[in-house]
Scaffold this motif. Structure first.
Motif, short mmCIF file in Angstrom:
data_model
loop_
_atom_site.label_atom_id
_atom_site.label_comp_id
_atom_site.label_asym_id
_atom_site.label_seq_id
_atom_site.Cartn_x
_atom_site.Cartn_y
_atom_site.Cartn_z
N ARG A 1 57.65 34.20 44.92
CA ARG A 1 56.80 34.89 43.94
C ARG A 1 56.62 34.01 42.72
O ARG A 1 57.55 33.36 42.26
CB ARG A 1 57.44 36.21 43.53
CG ARG A 1 57.48 37.20 44.65
CD ARG A 1 56.92 38.55 44.17
NE ARG A 1 56.93 39.50 45.27
CZ ARG A 1 55.89 39.75 46.05
NH1 ARG A 1 54.76 39.14 45.83
NH2 ARG A 1 55.96 40.60 47.02
N ASP B 1 53.21 35.45 37.43
CA ASP B 1 52.40 36.54 37.97
C ASP B 1 53.01 36.98 39.30
O ASP B 1 52.76 36.36 40.33
CB ASP B 1 50.95 36.07 38.15
CG ASP B 1 50.03 37.19 38.65
OD1 ASP B 1 50.52 38.29 38.97
OD2 ASP B 1 48.82 36.93 38.72
N ARG C 1 52.32 39.07 41.36
CA ARG C 1 51.39 39.41 42.43
C ARG C 1 51.03 38.18 43.26
O ARG C 1 50.53 38.31 44.37
CB ARG C 1 50.11 40.02 41.84
CG ARG C 1 50.34 41.35 41.14
CD ARG C 1 49.11 41.78 40.39
NE ARG C 1 48.82 40.77 39.38
CZ ARG C 1 47.69 40.68 38.70
NH1 ARG C 1 46.72 41.51 38.93
NH2 ARG C 1 47.52 39.74 37.79
N GLN C 2 51.27 37.01 42.70
CA GLN C 2 50.92 35.75 43.37
C GLN C 2 52.17 35.12 44.00
O GLN C 2 53.28 35.39 43.57
CB GLN C 2 50.36 34.77 42.34
CG GLN C 2 49.12 35.24 41.66
CD GLN C 2 47.91 34.48 42.12
OE1 GLN C 2 48.00 33.56 42.91
NE2 GLN C 2 46.75 34.86 41.63
#
Length: 145
Positions: free
Chosen positions: A80, A84, A86-87
């Protein structure tokens, strides 16, 4: 190191440094996208899959397939993104470094033998002309925007 090995290193460096030129992209695809991804990650440390997709001008779906294969082989690790969550980022592993070094040595040996077959004069002329072509292509790309 003999002159042909030096020329092989020079040629390999030219290939790696000119990825934006269409001719080199074709060579990159022919040699193996995996090698170029591993080389990029070795130099960069980590990258997002989208960056790698853009680098090799392949779709994100195709990049996912390539990265899945590299991850199965233990050559990369995905984590991760700290900035971020989410990325995900992709980084080369120790096994990836080792594999890259082996592949690089084989590539250098291949080019050295090719240059040896050409002979020193023709091999040096090839490298001179190849670099000139790369400069011309880079200028055209810069001009065309």
């Amino acid at each position: 190191m003999d002159c042909f090995s030096e020329m092989a290193e020079q040629y390999t460096a030219l290939l790696g440094s000119r990825m934006h030129i269409q001719m080199d992209r074709e060579v990159a695809h022919a040699l193996c996208n995996e090698v170029y991804i591993l080389r990029f990650l070795k130099q960069r440390g980590a990258a997002h899959p989208k960056e790698l997709s853009d680098l090799l001008t392949v779709s994100t779906a195709r990049m996912a397939v390539i990265l899945n294969g590299l991850e199965r082989k233990g050559l990369i690790a995905r984590t991760r993104d700290a900035a971020d969550s989410r990325q995900k980022t992709v980084a080369i592993t120790e096994a990836g470094f080792s594999s890259l070094e082996k592949r690089y040595r084989r590539l250098l040996a291949f080019f050295a033998e090719s240059f040896r077959a050409l002979g020193e004069k023709d091999a040096r002329e090839f490298l001179r002309l190849y670099e000139k072509l790369a400069q011309i292509s880079a200028q055209r790309i810069a001009h065309d925007g």
